[in-house]
Design a protein around this motif. Structure first.
Motif, PDB file in Angstrom:
ATOM      1  N   PHE A  62       0.836  -1.207   0.000  1.00 29.85           N
ATOM      2  CA  PHE A  62       0.000   0.000   0.000  1.00 29.85           C
ATOM      3  C   PHE A  62       0.870   1.257   0.000  1.00 29.85           C
ATOM      4  O   PHE A  62       0.625   2.210  -0.754  1.00 29.85           O
ATOM      5  CB  PHE A  62      -0.906  -0.033   1.246  1.00 29.85           C
ATOM      6  N   MET A  63       1.918   1.264   0.821  1.00 35.44           N
ATOM      7  CA  MET A  63       2.815   2.423   0.908  1.00 35.44           C
ATOM      8  C   MET A  63       3.482   2.689  -0.441  1.00 35.44           C
ATOM      9  O   MET A  63       3.493   3.828  -0.929  1.00 35.44           O
ATOM     10  CB  MET A  63       3.886   2.171   1.973  1.00 35.44           C
ATOM     11  N   LEU A  64       4.033   1.648  -1.061  1.00 34.63           N
ATOM     12  CA  LEU A  64       4.725   1.841  -2.348  1.00 34.63           C
ATOM     13  C   LEU A  64       3.753   2.314  -3.426  1.00 34.63           C
ATOM     14  O   LEU A  64       4.073   3.199  -4.215  1.00 34.63           O
ATOM     15  CB  LEU A  64       5.403   0.536  -2.780  1.00 34.63           C
ATOM     16  N   ALA A  65       2.537   1.742  -3.432  1.00 35.03           N
ATOM     17  CA  ALA A  65       1.545   2.121  -4.446  1.00 35.03           C
ATOM     18  C   ALA A  65       1.122   3.577  -4.271  1.00 35.03           C
ATOM     19  O   ALA A  65       0.780   4.248  -5.255  1.00 35.03           O
ATOM     20  CB  ALA A  65       0.331   1.198  -4.349  1.00 35.03           C
ATOM     21  N   ASN A  66       1.159   4.080  -3.048  1.00 32.59           N
ATOM     22  CA  ASN A  66       0.761   5.465  -2.799  1.00 32.59           C
ATOM     23  C   ASN A  66       1.899   6.461  -2.949  1.00 32.59           C
ATOM     24  O   ASN A  66       1.657   7.657  -3.127  1.00 32.59           O
ATOM     25  CB  ASN A  66       0.118   5.590  -1.415  1.00 32.59           C
ATOM     26  N   LEU A  67       3.126   5.976  -2.895  1.00 27.34           N
ATOM     27  CA  LEU A  67       4.281   6.852  -3.145  1.00 27.34           C
ATOM     28  C   LEU A  67       4.493   7.054  -4.636  1.00 27.34           C
ATOM     29  O   LEU A  67       4.881   8.131  -5.082  1.00 27.34           O
ATOM     30  CB  LEU A  67       5.557   6.236  -2.549  1.00 27.34           C
ATOM     31  N   ILE A  68       4.291   5.989  -5.412  1.00 29.13           N
ATOM     32  CA  ILE A  68       4.565   6.020  -6.854  1.00 29.13           C
ATOM     33  C   ILE A  68       3.260   5.658  -7.547  1.00 29.13           C
ATOM     34  O   ILE A  68       2.926   4.482  -7.693  1.00 29.13           O
ATOM     35  CB  ILE A  68       5.723   5.062  -7.188  1.00 29.13           C
TER      36      ILE A  68
END
Ligand code: ZN
Length: 134
Positions: A62-68
């Motif tokens: 979730f974090m990676l998908a929301n950063l990039i």
């Protein structure tokens, strides 16, 4: 002191996938004490250490998908439609260097070693181990 190398292949099944490789790497370590470098030979994957808790692994995705996000257009997509996968790999790391004790990874109680697929599914992802020790 000796240097030993091994490699192994991973087939992945999803675009984003976190695979616990702790047992596989422990099975390939053939020094008693020293260090081992665990290196992924791909620019759209990563090697990380963290806790193997299913909620946390979802949070990581979730974090990676929301950063990039898809909010922007990326230049690499003009030649190869996987800029987001490369950018996630930049943020993480292609390798870890870890201590070996008694012939195994000397990890903390809550730590596991993971291969992170960022542009799957793929066949024959290669991870190389380089061991230095005795
Ligand atoms: Zn690319």
């Amino acid at each position: 002191m000796t240097v030993k190398t091994h490699s192994f292949k991973i087939d992945t099944n999803k675009n984003f996938e976190i695979i616990d490789i702790t047992s596989e790497v422990n099975g390939l370590i053939d020094i008693e004490e020293g260090i081992v470098s665990i290196f992924s030979r791909h620019s759209t994957s990563a090697i990380v250490v963290n806790e193997n808790e299913s909620g946390l692994l979802k949070d990581f995705e979730f974090m990676l998908a929301n950063l990039i996000t898809d909010e922007f257009s990326y230049q690499h997509d003009r030649i190869d439609n996987n800029a987001k996968s490369h950018l996630k790999s930049f943020l993480l790391s292609s390798s870890e260097c870890l201590p070996v004790k008694n012939g195994k990874l000397d990890l903390g109680t809550w730590q596991s070693l993971f291969f992170v697929e960022l542009d799957g599914p793929r066949r024959n992802r290669t991870v190389t181990l380089t061991m230095v020790g005795e």
